[in-house]
Scaffold this motif. Structure first.
Motif, PDB file in Angstrom:
ATOM      1  N   GLY A 196       2.765  10.990  -0.982  1.00 16.39           N
ATOM      2  CA  GLY A 196       2.450   9.565  -0.848  1.00 16.39           C
ATOM      3  C   GLY A 196       2.406   9.146   0.612  1.00 16.39           C
ATOM      4  O   GLY A 196       1.508   8.402   1.027  1.00 16.39           O
ATOM      5  N   ASP A 254       0.916   4.219  -2.782  1.00 22.50           N
ATOM      6  CA  ASP A 254       0.682   5.631  -2.478  1.00 22.50           C
ATOM      7  C   ASP A 254       1.870   6.505  -2.879  1.00 22.50           C
ATOM      8  O   ASP A 254       1.689   7.599  -3.402  1.00 22.50           O
ATOM      9  N   SER A 283      -0.765  10.461   2.154  1.00 24.58           N
ATOM     10  CA  SER A 283      -1.992   9.744   1.785  1.00 24.58           C
ATOM     11  C   SER A 283      -1.980   8.329   2.375  1.00 24.58           C
ATOM     12  O   SER A 283      -3.019   7.791   2.710  1.00 24.58           O
ATOM     13  N   TYR A 284      -0.793   7.758   2.578  1.00 24.18           N
ATOM     14  CA  TYR A 284      -0.724   6.451   3.245  1.00 24.18           C
ATOM     15  C   TYR A 284      -1.257   6.572   4.686  1.00 24.18           C
ATOM     16  O   TYR A 284      -2.086   5.766   5.103  1.00 24.18           O
ATOM     17  N   ARG A 320       0.837  -1.215   0.000  1.00 22.51           N
ATOM     18  CA  ARG A 320       0.000   0.000   0.000  1.00 22.51           C
ATOM     19  C   ARG A 320       0.858   1.246   0.000  1.00 22.51           C
ATOM     20  O   ARG A 320       0.565   2.210  -0.704  1.00 22.51           O
TER      21      ARG A 320
END
Ligand SMILES: [Zn+2]
Length: 382
Positions: free
Chosen positions: A373, A305, A376-377, A301
């Motif tokens: 990234g 991201d 947003s993770y 994940r």
């Protein structure tokens, strides 16, 4: 017979020479409707799923171009559907859900409908493989761990997230060499420093495995992150090839696993070679033991991201190729006890990209994208 038919179909596609495009997307109460520029078939959709702590991601890859920008749709029961261009030829639709659900894919001429369950109805005993009408390929499924680990994370929520940045190579180890004869170690250190500044600005607690030109063994790097109790470990590298220098370019994000593709193996071999001692230390068995499913899924994940973040920011100003999110056996990630990724921020051997990677404007852009990234993770995985 089938083969003749397929060849015919293949030739037909070549003759038509028109690529598949997603022209529009609509959200209905319990479905998403994708409209295409030409007739589609089920085979245009490849699906797999990933699971973490009971939360599930159903991924549909479509060999098509998404017209317009990436989109997010929210549904009841905390189901979220995202669609974005994943690579030049591939659009990716991801359904995020806290529970296993049954998704129906219906196709008619130029339209695909993904039906989600009605509100408050969900499958009781999730068996991911059985949820698809077409069985997803086994290799792509990360099964849910038997028991989600509770508590430990909760007292962390209010705490500052700790991130360890690991600029690759250093000291006697130059890494790869760019078209302009600059060592990888110099370029990735610059990006690491910009990232350090950016993440600190955004309120993270940040450490760097090296902030100057020194050699550090691969084992030291993750040990450092473990000692710092880091929440994330981000190793920064740049790629190189000895052939096809003009052809190969683009950003790739890797997470640790036993190698799948030949390409991943090659990159891993290159990045692993600076520390042979580590190979002996981690016997094959201990390597496999460290492959904790939950961490792999989280790392996957994170890689998604960060890859997305880098591309989004970089593409505002530069033409950047999406090399995709990949998995590979990187020793530098082996000992990490937290989600960890290895970023190959571009090809030093590519005439254009190799030059660009040495420019501070591009290095800063990459750092911003990586930071996006990370944000947003954590927004999705607090
Ligand atoms: Zn490297």
């Amino acid at each position: 017979m089938m083969r003749v038919f397929l060849i015919f179909l293949f030739l037909g596609n070549i003759l038509l020479a028109q690529s598949l495009k997603i022209t529009s997307i609509q959200q209905n109460q319990n479905s998403i409707v994708l409209n295409f520029n030409q007739n589609i078939k089920k085979q245009d959709f490849k699906n797999f799923s990933l699971s973490n702590n009971g939360e599930i991601r159903y991924v549909y890859d479509i060999q098509a171009e998404l017209m317009g920008s990436a989109k997010v749709f929210k549904f009841e029961n905390n189901i979220e559907v995202k669609i974005a261009q994943n690579s030049k030829e591939k659009a990716r639709l991801v359904i995020n859900t806290p529970k296993a659900i049954k998704i129906l894919l219906e196709i008619s001429t130029k339209k695909a409908v993904l039906k989600l369950p009605n509100a408050n109805k969900s499958v009781n005993s999730p068996s991911i493989a059985s949820l698809f009408e077409t069985s997803p390929s086994k290799a792509n499924i990360a099964k849910a761990p038997p028991k989600p680990t509770p508590a430990t994370n909760t007292n962390r929520v209010s705490k500052k997230k700790i991130i360890v940045i690991d600029p690759g190579h250093g000291g006697k180890d130059c890494g790869a060499i760019s078209v302009g004869k600059v060592c990888e170690k110099v370029i990735v250190l610059n990006i690491g420093k910009y990232l350090n500044e950016e993440l600190k600005k955004r309120g993270y607690q940040v450490y760097m495995t090296r902030s100057k030109d020194v050699f550090i063994g691969l084992r030291e790097r993750t040990r450092f992150a473990n000692n710092k109790n880091a929440d994330l470990f981000i190793s920064i590298h740049a790629n190189a090839v000895s052939e096809n220098k003009e052809k190969l370019e683009g950003i790739e994000s890797y997470f640790l696993s036993t190698a799948r593709s030949e390409r991943a193996k090659k990159v891993a071999a290159l990045e692993n070679k600076d520390d042979t001692e580590v190979m002996n230390y981690f016997s094959k068995q201990s390597f496999l033991n460290t492959l904790n499913t939950q961490r792999i899924v989280a790392s996957n994940r994170l890689a998604i991201d960060i890859q997305y973040g880098m591309l989004q920011v970089a593409r505002e100003k530069f033409k950047v190729v999406d090399g995709g999110v990949r998995e590979g056996p990187f020793w530098v990630l082996v000992g990490a006890l937290m989600p960890s990724v290895l970023l190959e921020v571009g090809y030093l051997t590519h005439p254009k990209e190799g030059e660009r990677l040495n420019q501070s404007a591009f290095q800063k852009t990459l750092a911003l994208g990586i930071a996006d990234g990370v944000d947003s993770y954590f927004a999705k995985n607090p």
